[in-house]
Scaffold this motif. Structure first.
Motif, PDB file in Angstrom:
ATOM      1  N   TYR A   1      12.492  26.692  -2.697  1.00 17.08           N
ATOM      2  CA  TYR A   1      12.556  28.142  -2.897  1.00 17.08           C
ATOM      3  C   TYR A   1      12.611  28.854  -1.554  1.00 17.08           C
TER       4      TYR A   1
ATOM      5  N   PRO B   1      21.818  25.716  -8.702  1.00 13.82           N
ATOM      6  CA  PRO B   1      21.205  24.750  -7.783  1.00 13.82           C
ATOM      7  C   PRO B   1      21.669  23.322  -8.054  1.00 13.82           C
TER       8      PRO B   1
ATOM      9  N   THR C   1      22.927  24.790  -4.711  1.00 19.98           N
ATOM     10  CA  THR C   1      21.929  25.318  -3.794  1.00 19.98           C
ATOM     11  C   THR C   1      20.844  24.288  -3.532  1.00 19.98           C
TER      12      THR C   1
ATOM     13  N   ASP D   1      10.463  22.158  -7.798  1.00 17.89           N
ATOM     14  CA  ASP D   1      11.660  22.796  -7.263  1.00 17.89           C
ATOM     15  C   ASP D   1      12.179  23.818  -8.271  1.00 17.89           C
ATOM     16  N   VAL D   2      13.317  24.455  -7.968  1.00 13.50           N
ATOM     17  CA  VAL D   2      13.788  25.541  -8.828  1.00 13.50           C
ATOM     18  C   VAL D   2      14.259  25.036 -10.181  1.00 13.50           C
TER      19      VAL D   2
ATOM     20  N   ASN E   1      17.711  30.650  -2.989  1.00 11.02           N
ATOM     21  CA  ASN E   1      17.245  30.788  -4.365  1.00 11.02           C
ATOM     22  C   ASN E   1      16.483  32.092  -4.587  1.00 11.02           C
TER      23      ASN E   1
ATOM     24  N   CYS F   1      23.927  31.948  -0.629  1.00 12.76           N
ATOM     25  CA  CYS F   1      22.884  31.594   0.337  1.00 12.76           C
ATOM     26  C   CYS F   1      22.475  32.732   1.266  1.00 12.76           C
TER      27      CYS F   1
ATOM     28  N   SER G   1      21.061  32.467 -13.288  1.00 11.78           N
ATOM     29  CA  SER G   1      20.828  32.176 -11.872  1.00 11.78           C
ATOM     30  C   SER G   1      20.676  30.690 -11.568  1.00 11.78           C
ATOM     31  N   PHE G   2      19.998  29.937 -12.451  1.00  9.38           N
ATOM     32  CA  PHE G   2      19.599  28.582 -12.090  1.00  9.38           C
ATOM     33  C   PHE G   2      20.154  27.525 -13.040  1.00  9.38           C
TER      34      PHE G   2
ATOM     35  N   THR H   1      17.269  22.845  -3.494  1.00  9.90           N
ATOM     36  CA  THR H   1      16.381  23.110  -4.628  1.00  9.90           C
ATOM     37  C   THR H   1      15.037  23.716  -4.256  1.00  9.90           C
TER      38      THR H   1
ATOM     39  N   HIS I   1      13.085  26.652 -13.659  1.00 10.81           N
ATOM     40  CA  HIS I   1      14.013  27.043 -14.717  1.00 10.81           C
ATOM     41  C   HIS I   1      13.623  26.395 -16.043  1.00 10.81           C
TER      42      HIS I   1
ATOM     43  N   GLN J   1      19.062  34.478  -5.600  1.00 14.53           N
ATOM     44  CA  GLN J   1      19.486  34.365  -6.992  1.00 14.53           C
ATOM     45  C   GLN J   1      18.481  35.025  -7.932  1.00 14.53           C
TER      46      GLN J   1
END
Length: 603
Positions: free
Chosen positions: A226, A182, A222, A345-346, A230, A156, A247-248, A224, A350, A233
Motif C-alpha cells: 500500500y 494490482p 500495480t 497486501d491490497v 494503490n 502510479c 480499483s483493485f 501489491t 479487496h 486508486q
C-alpha cells in the motif's frame, strides 16, 4: 446521516478560505462548457487534421457535433508493470465507444516513470517533477478541442496526481479514470523486507535478494503493497472518479475488461450531448477533497498525498493545508492493515470487503460526505456496491459486504486499529513536517536523540557499513527538498535504519526529502519545510544536537538554546554535479518549485 462535527468544521473552513479562488475556477469551467466542443466549428483544414487517420465510419461520425468523441490520455509503457496492461486498452475503448454510438481517439501519451526502478538512483531526482510534466503533457493532448469527454489511463505515484491536475485544468470535460488493477499476490511483503535487511547486513547475497524481489514484483499490475500507487486508486474511487468497486480488480481478467468497457460507456453517457452532463470541475469540490483526505487517513495511505492533494485541490480552486490533514487525522480512525502498515497486501484488502465496505463504514459513521457528485451519479453511497460479471459477460453491481471478511486486514469503525489516522503533522523550531505513524509501534512515537547529519543518503549508508551508526540517534538528511534536487524518495535507507532499530537502538529520520507510501516501521519526519536550500532551520542542525520528534504532541524541535540556534549560519549545499541523467532539463522546476506544504509544484 450526520456528518462528524470535525469533518464538517474542516470542510467549512476550506470552503470559506477558497471562496474567491473556487469562484474564479468555476467561472472558467462554465465559460468553457458554454463554448462547448468546437469540433463542428473548426476550420475544414483543422478538422481534417483531427480525423485524418480515422476509419471511414469514425471519420463520418466526427464530421458533425452529434456524436461524442472520447479523448484517451494514456500513461502506457511496458517497462512499468502497473501500466503494461494499458497496451491493449485503446482498441478496447474504441470498440466500446462505437458500441455506445461514439468515437474514441488517443489524444496523447504522458511519461510514466517507476519509482521502484529509480529508487536510490539519480533518476529519482526527476520523480516528483514528473508530476508537473505529466500534467502539461496531458494538457497538450486535450488542447486540440476535439473531445467531448476524456478517459485517463494511469496508476502510479506521480502519474495519477499529474493526470488529475490536467483533468481539472480542462474542468469542463467529463472525465473518468480507468485503473488496470494490482498484480496477483507474490512473495509476502514481510518476507521481502526480511530478505532486504539480511542483504543489508551481508547475510545473504545479491542472487538471493534478486530472487526475493522478483518473486514479489512478478507480473503485470500495480505493486501489491500500500504505497502511493494503490493509495491513488483508493483515492480515485472514494472521490467518485472510478466506477464503483473497480480499483483493485486484477489485470487481464474478464471482469477487468468488462469494467474498462463500462467505464468507456459511462464517460460517453455524461457528456454535454446527453442528459447527465457531469464535468469533473463540478465533481471535485471541497467535500470531495475532504473525502480524499479522510480516505487517506482511514487507510494509512501515502504521505506523498500531503503534497499531491494540495496540488490537486489548488487546480480546482480549493485551498487545502497541512493543518486540514492533521485535524482530520485526529478524528478519522485507521481501518486497514495493509503492508507496510500490516502483513496483508491490497489483494487481501479487496477480498476482505475492499472499497465498498470501507466507504460504507466511513459513511455510516459520518466521516465521509455522501452529498457529492460522482461519475456514477449523485451520492457516494452508490459506491457501497461491487461489480460482478453476469451471464452475458456484462456487469451487474451488487451490494458489497456488510461485514469484514478479515478484521485483521479491514476493520469496522467499532473495532478500528487506532482511533486516529495514519498521518501526523509535526511543527517546532525545525519547521513543519509530516510523519506516517500507522506502521510505527507506539513505543517509537517519541524519539529524543542526538543528530547525525548527512547531506546525501549515500553518506549515511557509508557510515552504516563502516559501523559508525552506534547508539541512539536521529539521522538528519538535508538538501533533499524540491529546490535542492527534486525531493527524491529515500527508501534506500529503510533496511539499514530498520536493522539498527531491531538491534535495540532508538533511531529516527528527519529530512526535507520524501519517504512516500512505503515508509515503514522507523519513525520518519519527512517533507521538512522550509527546506535546507531555502535556508530552513534544518540547515543549522549540527552533529550532536538533541532532536525531539514527538508524535503525541506534534513537536519537532532541536533542543538548543534559542539565541545560539538563531545566530548559527545555515550550512551550504556541498558543491556537486547537478547535470546528467536528464537533470539539467529540470532546472526550471528546481528554480520555481514551491514548498512541500504548498504542493511542491511549479503551478
Amino acid at each position: 446521516m450526520t456528518i462528524h462535527p470535525k469533518v464538517a468544521e474542516v470542510t467549512e473552513r476550506i470552503r470559506a478560505r477558497s471562496v474567491a479562488s473556487r469562484a474564479l475556477y468555476l467561472k472558467r469551467v462554465a465559460a468553457a462548457a458554454k463554448a462547448g466542443t468546437r469540433r463542428g466549428s473548426l476550420a475544414c483544414g483543422n478538422l481534417a487534421h483531427g480525423f485524418a487517420a480515422c476509419g471511414v465510419e469514425d471519420k463520418a461520425a466526427l464530421k458533425g457535433d452529434v456524436v461524442p468523441n472520447l479523448g484517451i490520455i494514456t500513461a502506457y509503457n511496458d517497462m512499468l508493470s502497473a501500466h503494461q496492461p494499458y497496451e491493449t486498452y485503446p482498441e478496447l475503448i474504441r470498440h466500446a465507444a462505437r458500441e455506445a454510438g461514439g468515437v474514441a481517439q488517443v489524444a496523447g501519451g504522458v511519461p510514466a516513470m517507476c519509482d521502484g526502478v529509480t529508487q536510490g538512483q539519480t533518476g529519482m531526482e526527476l520523480s516528483l517533477f514528473s508530476r508537473d510534466a505529466i500534467a502539461m503533457s496531458a494538457a497538450i493532448g486535450l488542447s486540440h478541442n476535439m473531445f467531448d469527454a476524456a478517459v485517463f489511463l494511469g496508476i502510479c505515484d506521480k502519474i495519477v496526481p499529474g493526470l488529475m491536475i490536467a483533468a481539472l485544468s480542462f474542468g469542463h470535460l467529463p472525465t473518468v479514470f480507468i485503473p488496470a488493477g494490482p498484480m496477483t499476490t507474490g512473495l509476502p511483503n514481510g518476507e521481502k523486507a526480511r530478505i532486504r535487511q539480511l542483504y543489508a547486513e551481508g547475510k545473504v547475497g545479491r542472487p538471493e535478494l534478486l530472487e526475493a524481489e522478483s518473486a514479489s514484483y512478478h507480473g503485470p499490475g500495480t505493486c501489491t503493497f500500500y504505497g502511493t500507487a494503490n493509495t491513488n486508486q483508493m483515492m480515485m474511487e472514494i472521490m467518485g472518479l472510478h466506477l464503483p468497486g473497480s480499483s483493485f480488480v486484477n489485470p487481464n481478467t474478464p471482469l477487468r475488461e468488462a469494467l474498462t468497457k463500462a467505464a468507456t460507456k459511462r464517460a460517453l453517457a455524461i457528456t454535454a450531448l446527453g442528459n447527465e452532463f457531469t464535468p469533473i470541475g463540478e465533481i471535485v469540490d471541497e467535500k470531495v477533497i475532504v473525502n480524499g483526505v479522510v480516505g487517506l487517513n482511514a487507510t494509512g495511505g501515502s504521505t506523498n498525498h500531503t503534497m499531491h492533494l494540495v496540488a490537486i485541490a489548488k487546480a480546482a480552486g480549493i485551498q487545502l493545508t497541512w493543518d486540514d490533514f492533521s485535524d482530520l487525522s485526529d478524528v478519522v480512525p485507521l481501518l486497514t492493515r495493509v503492508y507496510p502498515n500490516g502483513l496483508a497486501d491490497v489483494n487481501h484488502f479487496h477480498a476482505a470487503g475492499g472499497m465498498s465496505f470501507l466507504i460504507r463504514e466511513l459513511l455510516d459513521a459520518g466521516y465521509l460526505h455522501d452529498d457529492v457528485k460522482t461519475i456514477w451519479g449523485n451520492g457516494l453511497s452508490a459506491y457501497t456496491v461491487e461489480p460482478k460479471l453476469d451471464a452475458a459477460g456484462g456487469i451487474s453491481w451488487q451490494e458489497g459486504a456488510r461485514e469484514s471478511l478479515d478484521e485483521k486486514v479491514l476493520a469496522p469503525v467499532s473495532k478500528a486499529f487506532q482511533p486516529t489516522g495514519g498521518l501526523k503533522l509535526l511543527s517546532g523550531n525545525i519547521g513543519r513536517a509530516v510523519i506516517k505513524i500507522s506502521a510505527v509501534k507506539p513505543d517509537r512515537h517519541v524519539i529524543e536523540a542526538p543528530a547525525k547529519v548527512f547531506d546525501a543518503q549515500d553518506d549515511l549508508l557509508t557510515a552504516f557499513k563502516a559501523g559508525e551508526l552506534t547508539g541512539d540517534f536521529v539521522a538528519v538528511i538535508r538538501f533533499q527538498g524540491p529546490k535542492a534536487n527534486g525531493m527524491p524518495e529515500l527508501h534506500k535507507l529503510t533496511p539499514s535504519l530498520g536493522i539498527l532499530q531491531d538491534r535495540g537502538q532508538r533511531v529516527a529520520l528527519l529530512t526535507d526529502g520524501r519517504m512516500s507510501g512505503a515508509s515503514g516501521k522507523v519513525p520518519a519526519a519527512i517533507h521538512v519545510t522550509p527546506e535546507a536550500l531555502a535556508g530552513g532551520p534544518i540547515a543549522k542542525i549540527r552533529d550532536g544536537d538533541m532532536i525531539r520528534i514527538d508524535c503525541s504532541t506534534g513537536a519537532l524541535d532541536v533542543l538548543v538554546d534559542a539565541a545560539e540556534f538563531a545566530a548559527r549560519p545555515a550550512a551550504l549545499r556541498p558543491e556537486e554535479e547537478v547535470y546528467g541523467m536528464g537533470r539539467e532539463l529540470f532546472e526550471m522546476f528546481r528554480a520555481h518549485a514551491g514548498a512541500a506544504e504548498l504542493g511542491a509544484g511549479v503551478f
